[in-house]
Structure formats: C-alpha cells, structure tokens
Scaffold this active site. Structure first.
Site, mmCIF file in Angstrom:
data_model
loop_
_atom_site.group_PDB
_atom_site.id
_atom_site.type_symbol
_atom_site.label_atom_id
_atom_site.label_comp_id
_atom_site.label_asym_id
_atom_site.label_seq_id
_atom_site.Cartn_x
_atom_site.Cartn_y
_atom_site.Cartn_z
ATOM 1 N N ALA A 217 0.815 -1.218 0.000
ATOM 2 C CA ALA A 217 0.000 0.000 0.000
ATOM 3 C C ALA A 217 0.848 1.267 0.000
ATOM 4 O O ALA A 217 0.594 2.221 0.735
ATOM 5 C CB ALA A 217 -0.982 0.009 1.175
ATOM 6 N N ASP A 268 -0.010 -7.446 11.502
ATOM 7 C CA ASP A 268 -1.162 -6.886 10.788
ATOM 8 C C ASP A 268 -2.290 -7.920 10.792
ATOM 9 O O ASP A 268 -3.051 -8.049 9.830
ATOM 10 C CB ASP A 268 -0.789 -6.490 9.357
ATOM 11 C CG ASP A 268 -1.827 -5.564 8.702
ATOM 12 O OD1 ASP A 268 -2.756 -5.123 9.404
ATOM 13 O OD2 ASP A 268 -1.719 -5.308 7.488
#
Length: 381
Positions: A217, A268
């Site tokens: 990202a 995450d």
C-alpha cells in the site's frame, strides 16, 4: 485495575540477554527481572529451553474471531489470543472508518485499558491506521479516507492513548500534522500512500519516523522513480514489515534487512488469526481466511493470519540468527516507541518472557512474571 504479579519466580535455560546468550537463571520479583545469572553459551550446544524477551506487535487488528473495532470485549479477546503465540505487548490497531465509529472504537479501547484481562498481552495503546490515508491507496481499508486536522486529532487523542499513527504524507496539511504529532510524542508512520520519494524524505524531515507494512500500500521502487519504498530503503532507521512470506517476497525482505537497520516485524493480523478458515470481520468489511491468507471478495490481501512466533521462525528460515530475529520482534519495536523496560531480558525490565523449545515452538509465556500460557518449566524460587 492493578494486575497481580507473581511474587518470586526463577526461569532456567538459554537466556537471550543484551550481552548475548547465557545458560543460567532469570530471577523475577514483583513482575520485574531482579537478576540474570549464567555463563556464555551457544544454545545450539544443548536442548534446554530458549528464553526470549516477549514479542511486541505494533500493528494488530484482531485475533480469536474478534476485531479491535468491535469494542472492549473484542480487544480482550485479541489480546488473550495473541499472548498464546508469544506476544506480550501490542498496540490495538483501528481501521479507516466514519468519524463516529473511530471515536467509539477509541472509547472502547480505553474501557479495556481501565480493566484489562489478566491472561492477555499488555495493550500499550492504539495504532491509528487511517482514516488519514490516500483514498487512491486504500489496500483493504474501507472508503472513508479523509484529511487530518489538528483539532480533530486533539479530540481523538483525548479519547485514548494513541501511540502510533499511519498517515499519507502527500495529503494537504499533513506536513504540519506530522510536526504536531511528533511534538506530542506520537510516532508517525507513512503508509497507504501515493507519495513520491521526495514527499517521503520531506515527511521524515518533519518528524515521521517509520513506514507502515513496508512495500504494501505504497508507491514502489523504480530506478528513475524510487517512490515511498525508495525513501524507506534509502533513509529509514525504522520500518514495520509483515514477514508472513505472502505480503512480501523473501527477496524483498532480504533487501529491506540490508537497508533498514531496525526493520521490525508486525503481524497486521485480523480476527482470523488463531482461527479456522472461514468468514471474519475487518472493520466494517467481511474477509475470508483461506490458503494461509485473508482476502477481500475481490482477492485483495486484507491483513494477515500471522502470529509472532511464526514471524520469528520465518525470519530464521531467511537466514537470521535466533538472536537477530528476536531483536526484530522485541527490542526494535520497544525502542521505536521509546520504551526501555520491555523488549529485553535485563535487570529492572518487566518480566515478559517467551520460552521456546529447540524447534522454536512456544513452551510458555510470562507477562509481568505471571505465567499466562503454557506450563512453567521450573519451580518457583
């Protein structure tokens, strides 16, 4: 509510101390390490347990079927889940959401902090991942991205202890926001960004100090357009990375290890961590756990199922020594937050200890000297 601690215990085995491996005993009183005794050793020479500092996960959305955005009970569940895998401290990590939903989630996390579980990882505070990200680089974040304002940030920081925030530096006004947060002691990471190399370098100069799930990202590396990844590889002291060998190719991990001195692991992880394949929540979205990963309906990776013990083993398979891998799960994230009494087995530090067997499987986990997972392998002193 104060959490009880064991009055006095001793743990024996191969101890990973700041000065290297010692074969001996770790003595604990009232939740802190009182003494470290032993001789220098190579743990490969024996089959006794390996004792490491407890793992510190600065990016964890969920676990055990619960998502941090769901409230106080969910935070308890994720903290109780991840401690089974060696995580002794973590940051409850929020998702991009509507303003009222973010505020509600922060309030619920604070409620948990006021009455934490006694059989769980320590929740150090909050990692606010979004909503202050680029809408063109959402990854698996919902479509509620917005630009930050100092007034709104003050309101959010009044609701919960925000220790870490992910921002896209290229958004209007975010240079000032980064300076403001840095002055307030909030660590700022760059992520979910379409920013250029130059904007990344400028953000570091303004006080940003890390990168969120490096490579994922963010604008990638090209030799004439090095992007945010290039800024990280060229200039970062710290960056987080998801070493599940799915989010990032092993070759890219090796490149980052050579470039970023204090690259550290995060999971995450989502509600699917520690759970069987199936459907789970990630913020307002539904995700599917299958084939070792978590994905949105369109196939986009949506967080992970990684646990920190597996992150440790993955680093070792990439060629790191156990001591080097441990630093990237414990010492470096502690240093990143400016915490000096966790992430190390030294006198005066909190007695957060992960005990592993010779195959690097979890034997037991202690938090503040309390046995919260597994069986004690030595009697109380």
């Amino acid at each position: 509510m104060p959490i009880p601690t064991e009055p006095s215990i001793s743990l024996r085995g191969n101890l990973l101390t700041p000065s290297g491996w010692r074969l001996g005993e770790l003595h604990v009183d009232a939740g802190r390490i009182r003494a470290v005794e032993g001789e220098a050793v190579d743990p490969a020479d024996n089959d006794l347990p390996r004792l490491l500092p407890g793992f510190i996960d600065l990016h964890v959305h969920g676990g055990g079927g619960a998502d941090a955005m769901e409230g106080q009970k969910a935070v308890a569940t994720l903290a109780e889940t991840h401690v089974r895998f060696g995580t002794t401290s973590l940051l409850a990590t929020t998702m991009t959401a509507r303003r009222d939903e973010v505020r509600q989630a922060l309030g619920e996390i604070t409620k948990y902090l006021e009455s934490p579980s006694t059989v769980a990882a320590r929740v150090l505070g909050v990692h606010l991942e979004g909503p202050y990200i680029n809408p063109g680089k959402l990854g698996a974040q919902p479509q509620h991205a917005q630009t930050a304002s100092i007034e709104e940030l003050d309101a959010l920081m009044a609701l919960a202890p925000i220790r870490l925030m992910t921002l896209a530096p290229e958004l209007s006004g975010h240079a000032e926001v980064i300076r403001y947060l840095s002055d307030k002691g909030v660590r700022v990471q760059l992520g979910h960004t379409l920013g250029s190399y130059e904007e990344g370098v400028e953000a570091l100069a303004h006080g940003a100090c890390g990168f969120t799930h490096l490579f994922n990202a963010m604008t990638g590396l090209h030799h004439r357009k090095p992007g945010m990844v290039g800024a990280a590889l060229a200039h970062a002291e710290y960056a987080e990375l998801i070493p599940d060998l799915l989010h990032v190719h092993p070759g890219a991990i090796r490149a980052a290890l050579r470039c970023i001195p204090r690259l550290y692991a995060v999971t995450d992880s989502t509600a699917a961590a520690g759970m069987p394949d199936g459907e789970y929540k990630l913020g307002e979205q539904s995700v599917t756990k299958c084939l070792g990963g978590v994905r949105l309906a369109d196939g986009t990776l949506a967080g992970s199922t990684l646990t920190m013990d597996q992150a440790l083993r993955n680093f070792v398979t990439l060629g790191l020594s156990l001591a080097e891998a441990s630093d990237r799960l414990s010492l470096f994230p502690a240093e990143f937050l400016g915490l000096h009494d966790i992430g190390r087995l030294s006198v005066g530090a909190k007695a957060d200890v992960v005990t592993l067997d010779a195959d690097l499987n979890i034997v037991s986990v202690h938090v503040d000297g309390r046995l919260v997972c597994g069986e004690s392998h030595v009697p109380h002193a």
